[in-house]
Design a protein around this motif. Structure first.
Motif, PDB file in Angstrom:
ATOM      1  N   SER A  35      16.305  39.080  43.430  1.00  0.00           N
ATOM      2  CA  SER A  35      17.852  38.319  43.561  1.00  0.00           C
ATOM      3  C   SER A  35      18.008  39.597  44.825  1.00  0.00           C
ATOM      4  CB  SER A  35      18.228  38.791  42.473  1.00  0.00           C
ATOM      5  OG  SER A  35      18.257  39.829  41.940  1.00  0.00           O
ATOM      6  N   TYR A  36      19.712  39.618  45.387  1.00  0.00           N
ATOM      7  CA  TYR A  36      19.953  40.112  46.116  1.00  0.00           C
ATOM      8  C   TYR A  36      21.140  40.380  44.928  1.00  0.00           C
ATOM      9  CZ  TYR A  36      16.395  40.781  49.683  1.00  0.00           C
ATOM     10  OH  TYR A  36      15.283  40.721  49.825  1.00  0.00           O
ATOM     11  N   ASN A  37      22.308  41.252  44.131  1.00  0.00           N
ATOM     12  CA  ASN A  37      23.698  40.539  43.949  1.00  0.00           C
ATOM     13  C   ASN A  37      24.444  41.227  44.937  1.00  0.00           C
ATOM     14  OD1 ASN A  37      22.172  39.719  41.319  1.00  0.00           O
ATOM     15  ND2 ASN A  37      21.717  41.727  40.810  1.00  0.00           N
ATOM     16  N   ALA A  38      25.353  40.240  44.704  1.00  0.00           N
ATOM     17  CA  ALA A  38      27.184  41.053  44.875  1.00  0.00           C
ATOM     18  C   ALA A  38      28.114  39.858  44.406  1.00  0.00           C
ATOM     19  CB  ALA A  38      27.391  40.628  46.196  1.00  0.00           C
ATOM     20  N   TYR A  39      29.204  41.246  43.987  1.00  0.00           N
ATOM     21  CA  TYR A  39      30.461  40.949  42.937  1.00  0.00           C
ATOM     22  C   TYR A  39      31.836  40.751  44.309  1.00  0.00           C
ATOM     23  CZ  TYR A  39      26.366  42.626  40.368  1.00  0.00           C
ATOM     24  OH  TYR A  39      25.005  42.714  39.626  1.00  0.00           O
ATOM     25  N   VAL A  40      32.715  39.833  43.832  1.00  0.00           N
ATOM     26  CA  VAL A  40      33.713  39.577  43.900  1.00  0.00           C
ATOM     27  C   VAL A  40      35.071  39.884  42.664  1.00  0.00           C
ATOM     28  CG1 VAL A  40      35.584  38.161  44.635  1.00  0.00           C
ATOM     29  CG2 VAL A  40      33.020  38.104  45.911  1.00  0.00           C
ATOM     30  N   VAL A  41      36.154  40.524  42.271  1.00  0.00           N
ATOM     31  CA  VAL A  41      36.914  40.766  41.936  1.00  0.00           C
ATOM     32  C   VAL A  41      38.110  40.396  42.674  1.00  0.00           C
ATOM     33  CG1 VAL A  41      38.302  42.642  40.360  1.00  0.00           C
ATOM     34  CG2 VAL A  41      35.846  43.088  41.089  1.00  0.00           C
ATOM     35  N   MET A  42      38.983  39.055  41.789  1.00  0.00           N
ATOM     36  CA  MET A  42      39.661  38.396  41.811  1.00  0.00           C
ATOM     37  C   MET A  42      40.960  39.070  41.303  1.00  0.00           C
ATOM     38  SD  MET A  42      39.315  35.954  44.353  1.00  0.00           S
ATOM     39  CE  MET A  42      39.996  35.228  44.783  1.00  0.00           C
ATOM     40  N   ASP A  43      41.868  39.931  42.546  1.00  0.00           N
ATOM     41  CA  ASP A  43      42.856  40.609  41.962  1.00  0.00           C
ATOM     42  C   ASP A  43      43.419  40.722  42.742  1.00  0.00           C
ATOM     43  OD1 ASP A  43      44.999  42.336  40.037  1.00  0.00           O
ATOM     44  OD2 ASP A  43      43.275  43.853  40.132  1.00  0.00           O
ATOM     45  N   GLU A  44      45.206  41.166  42.560  1.00  0.00           N
ATOM     46  CA  GLU A  44      46.604  41.282  43.493  1.00  0.00           C
ATOM     47  C   GLU A  44      45.844  41.456  44.656  1.00  0.00           C
ATOM     48  OE1 GLU A  44      48.966  44.135  42.348  1.00  0.00           O
ATOM     49  OE2 GLU A  44      48.942  43.402  40.168  1.00  0.00           O
ATOM     50  N   LYS A  45      44.942  42.045  44.933  1.00  0.00           N
ATOM     51  CA  LYS A  45      43.695  42.365  46.086  1.00  0.00           C
ATOM     52  C   LYS A  45      42.607  41.167  45.602  1.00  0.00           C
ATOM     53  CE  LYS A  45      47.058  44.119  49.209  1.00  0.00           C
ATOM     54  NZ  LYS A  45      47.661  43.739  49.889  1.00  0.00           N
ATOM     55  N   THR A  46      41.646  41.401  47.227  1.00  0.00           N
ATOM     56  CA  THR A  46      40.094  41.133  46.748  1.00  0.00           C
ATOM     57  C   THR A  46      39.522  41.418  47.133  1.00  0.00           C
ATOM     58  OG1 THR A  46      40.347  39.747  48.743  1.00  0.00           O
ATOM     59  CG2 THR A  46      40.688  38.536  47.003  1.00  0.00           C
ATOM     60  N   VAL A  47      38.568  41.905  46.416  1.00  0.00           N
ATOM     61  CA  VAL A  47      37.534  43.327  46.448  1.00  0.00           C
ATOM     62  C   VAL A  47      35.539  42.505  45.682  1.00  0.00           C
ATOM     63  CG1 VAL A  47      36.902  45.823  45.526  1.00  0.00           C
ATOM     64  CG2 VAL A  47      38.673  45.234  45.053  1.00  0.00           C
TER      65      VAL A  47
END
Length: 400
Positions: A35-47
Motif C-alpha cells: 500500500s501507499y498511504n497518503a493523508y488529507v487534513v481538511m481545515d481552514e487550509k487543506t493539507v
C-alpha cells in the motif's frame, strides 16, 4: 471511483494499493502487494501529507479530488522523498499551481534532483521543532535522518495526537479495505511482512531508529499513520515494542535458525539431522532454510527474529557457496548482530567454508560462536552423529 476512509472527523486516508507489483524497490518479493498511504487534513487550509507511487496515480487523484470536494489543495507536507511517496508532486502542482510545499532543506535538495519545476517558488523550509497551523490543527516537525534516508522526517499533529511516521512503522502488504491494525489480525497476517520490511529497508539504521523512538517517547501519541500498511490507533505499545527490539538488535525469539546451502543434498541432510536432534532435546522453535530457494530478504528477517543461527555450507571453488556468501554479505550490510552462531562445513577434498564463514561473521558486532566448526567430508557418516549431538547440546545450553 474514489476509495477513501476517515481517519478522524477531519483527516482522510487517500492512498491506494498495488497488487501487481512483484518486487518492492525491484528487489524484495511482495506476494501480497503493497500500500501507499497518503493523508488529507481538511481545515481552514487543506493539507496533504505525502503523495504516492505513480502506479496508483489514478486512484490517488480520484481519492484526493473526492475529499477536497471542490476546494483547492493549499499545502503538501513532504515527509520522505523516495519516489514511491513523492512521484506525484509535479502533477499536483499542475492541478494546484498555488500549492505550498513544506519540507526540510534536504527535502528540497532532493526534490530538485528528481524534478525540473521551480522548487524554490513553492518551498517552505522547516527544521526540528518548527510548527505550522492549518487552522485548528497544529503540525510539529521532527527530523528522522537515516530512517531510512537522510531527509526523512515525521510530522506530529497535536490536536489529534497523530504521528505521521513516514516509512517508520510500515509494512509490505496491500490494504484490503481495513486500513487500521485493529481491524485485522496483525500478529497472524501482518507481522512477518512488517518484520521483513523493517529488517531489509531500515535494519541497517538501528541507532537512528532508537533516536527517533526517544523523540517519540516525548510526544503524546494516540495514533501512528505510516506510509505503508495499517494505521495504529490501538495497542501502540505492540508495534513500538517490536521496533525497539528490532532496532536494538535483540533477538525477538529464543529460536534456532538453520540456514544451509547444499549442492547435492548432503549438507541438507546434515542440517535436517541437526534439526531433529534439537527437537529431541526439547527445542520447539526451529526453522530450516535452503538459502538457494529462499529469498535473502526472508533470511534476513529470520536472522533478526532468531537468537541462534547455524550456517551450513559446502566449499565451492575454494570459497563459500555463492548463495550463502550473498546471505552473509546482506547480514553485514544490514547490521545483524548480537546472535549466537555455529558453523557446519562440507567439502570433498578441501573443506574451508567453515573458516571463511567464521571470518565473515567475526566482522559483525557482538556475535558469539558457540562451538567449533563441524566438518562433513562429502556425506554425513554414522560416526558423526555424536558430533551433531554435541553441537546440539551446546546450542541448547546457550539458549536462555
Amino acid at each position: 471511483m474514489h476509495c477513501t476512509r476517515k481517519v478522524t472527523d477531519h483527516i482522510y486516508w487517500v492512498g491506494g494499493s498495488d497488487r501487481r507489483l512483484a518486487l518492492f524497490e525491484n528487489i524484495f518479493p511482495i506476494k501480497r502487494g503493497v500500500s501507499y498511504n497518503a493523508y488529507v487534513v481538511m481545515d481552514e487550509k487543506t493539507v496533504l501529507l505525502d503523495t504516492a507511487d505513480s502506479s496508483i496515480s489514478r486512484q490517488f487523484f480520484e481519492n484526493l479530488t473526492h475529499v477536497l470536494d471542490g476546494r483547492t489543495l493549499d499545502y503538501l507536507i513532504v515527509n520522505h522523498m523516495e519516489p514511491d511517496h513523492c512521484a506525484l508532486i509535479e502533477e499536483l502542482l499542475l492541478r494546484y499551481p498555488d500549492l505550498t510545499l513544506i519540507g526540510n532543506a534536504k527535502t528540497f535538495q532532493m526534490m530538485k534532483q528528481f524534478f525540473d519545476f521551480d522548487v524554490d517558488a513553492h518551498a517552505t523550509v522547516v527544521k526540528e521543532g518548527d510548527t505550522f497551523s492549518s487552522g485548528e490543527h497544529v503540525f510539529h516537525f521532527v527530523m528522522a535522518p537515516m530512517v531510512h534516508w537522510p531527509e526523512a522526517m515525521v510530522t506530529y499533529e497535536e490536536k489529534t495526537k497523530i504521528l505521521f511516521s513516514a516509512d517508520g512503522f510500515g509494512t509490505f502488504g496491500a490494504l484490503n479495505g481495513n486500513i487500521f491494525a485493529d481491524e485485522v489480525d496483525f500478529d497472524r497476517d501482518w507481522l512477518d511482512d512488517a518484520r521483513r520490511y523493517y529488517t531489509n529497508i531500515v535494519g541497517k539504521y538501528g541507532m537512528q531508529v532508537q533516536n527517533l523512538l526517544k523523540k517519540a517517547a516525548g510526544l503524546d501519541i494516540a495514533m501512528i499513520c505510516p506510509l505503508h500498511g495499517p494505521i495504529w490507533r490501538e495497542d501502540l505499545g505492540y508495534i513500538l515494542d517490536k521496533y525497539n527490539t528490532w532496532s536494538s538488535y535483540a533477538p525477538e525469539d529464543q529460536a534456532v535458525m538453520i540456514a544451509y546451502a547444499s549442492m547435492y543434498g548432503n549438507t541438507e541432510n546434515a542440517a535436517n539431522v541437526l534439526a531433529g536432534i534439537l527437537a529431541d532435546k526439547g527445542v520447539k522453535k526451529i526453522v530450516v532454510y535452503d538459502v538457494s530457494n529462499t529469498d535473502v530478504s526472508e533470511l534476513i528477517s529470520e536472522a533478526f527474529r532468531c537468537s541462534h543461527i547455524v550456517l551450513a555450507a559446502p566449499t565451492y571453488n575454494g570459497g563459500i557457496y555463492p548463495k550463502m556468501e550473498n546471505f552473509l554479505a546482506d547480514m553485514k550490510a544490514l547490521n545483524v548482530q548480537k546472535r549466537k552462531v555455529a558453523f557446519l562445513e562440507n567439502g570433498t577434498w578441501a573443506a574451508t567454508s567453515g573458516k571463511q564463514m567464521a571470518e565473515q561473521v567475526a566482522a559483525l558486532k557482538e556475535m558469539t560462536v558457540i562451538s567449533d566448526t563441524l566438518t562433513v567430508k562429502s556425506a554425513l557418516k554414522e560416526d558423526q552423529y555424536a558430533s551433531l549431538e554435541e553441537l546440539a547440546d551446546k546450542i541448547v545450553a546457550s539458549m536462555e
